[in-house]
Design an enzyme around this catalytic site. Sequence first.
Site: not given
Ligand code: G3I
Length: 367
Positions: A250, A280
């Site tokens: 990243h 990214d």
């Molecule tokens: O699923 C819930 C949903 O029910 C709810 O309504 C909504 C409201 O905020 O949240 C949803 O969950 C979100 C989830 O993504 C699914 O969309 C979380 O809030 C959000 O924090 C979560 O973010 C993800 C993040 O990991 C969590 O740490 C990102 O999409 C995802 O790209 C990111 O990926 C991580 C890798 O797994 C590990 N390395 C870093 C990378 C970037 O942070």
Amino acid sequence: MSLHPPLHRRALAGTAATALAVALVAGGALGASAAPDGSGRSTLRALAQSAAGLKIGTAINTDQLGSNTRYDQIAGSQFSTVTPENVMKWDAIEPKRGQFDYTAADELVRFARQHHQLVRGHTLVWYNQLPQWLVDLGPFLTSKQTAAILKQHITEEMTHFKGKIWQWDVVNEAFNEDGTLRDNLWLEKIGPSYIEKAFRWAHEADPKALLFYNDYNIEYAGPKQDGAYALVRGLVRKGVPIDGVGFQTHLDTQYGIPDLETSMQRFANLGLRTAETEVDVRTTLPVTATEQSAQNAGYSESLQACLLVRACISYTVWGFGDAYSWIPGVFAGEGSADLYDANLVAKPQYFALQSVLRTAKGVPHRS
Ligand code: G3I
């Protein structure tokens, strides 16, 4: 989450296109198949296959899959591997204790099969995105109970997908920036051996899957990379079934581009595969010409590094469309980190990757 790298970074300016100066020469068409978008351009996956037998992947947002035609078309044609961005994480798979929901993840595996793609499983052991029931239960668990829950999770999920996953991120982000192990439920209750145990349980569950340790900021030389290296070397020496190390990658234009070739080769010298797993390149908005060229360089150089390290078997971007990127939600004022804009139109970053692949010659072919 902190994705800020340590301070001793190479400056971004002037680093582009140095790494491959010897190995890459201008090349012509590679006979790769064209994208089904009317552009007549070869796809990234075809170019990467032709140049080096390299897999090119993307994280997939399953909310888009099946409901956004252009998204599906790019995901299915440009990439040869897919990683679920969220739907194989523990909170998605077992939202209530003992109740498993594989619907979205199964859908992605089906999509991958239809498009002749491999799947990177992500992720089994992490401190983040744990189901609430486990977060609530954690403080009351004994060491033995915690180990049993972790083993059950790994075994259950890997068994469900047995034979369908190419690489699994078994343990994700176990290190702090200073190279010490991150304080989390697993370390607190089981101790440092949770990592070794996780790889052994994973191997028992699906002996053919490639098992990876995955982290960010280990792309850069420094204490975090050293910590991960010491751990992984120890695992290899003990005969723990680990196959590879994932460098998330990243990048941010303000921190410079890491020497990924040297970093990945260091781990490859242990006899391991490597992969860039979540590439990214974010920047502050709006994007200026200088930042655009820095972003192009971030993508080009990271791909060049993978091409040059024979052990690097896949190069995966963490999503391809700016509209679905995790970056703006985490880094205020930053974005434009992906290959396609908010309308899924290819950006200069995409053409930078195309150009690297088209001009790659004499790089080692992975089998
Ligand atoms: O699923 C819930 C949903 O029910 C709810 O309504 C909504 C409201 O905020 O949240 C949803 O969950 C979100 C989830 O993504 C699914 O969309 C979380 O809030 C959000 O924090 C979560 O973010 C993800 C993040 O990991 C969590 O740490 C990102 O999409 C995802 O790209 C990111 O990926 C991580 C890798 O797994 C590990 N390395 C870093 C990378 C970037 O942070």
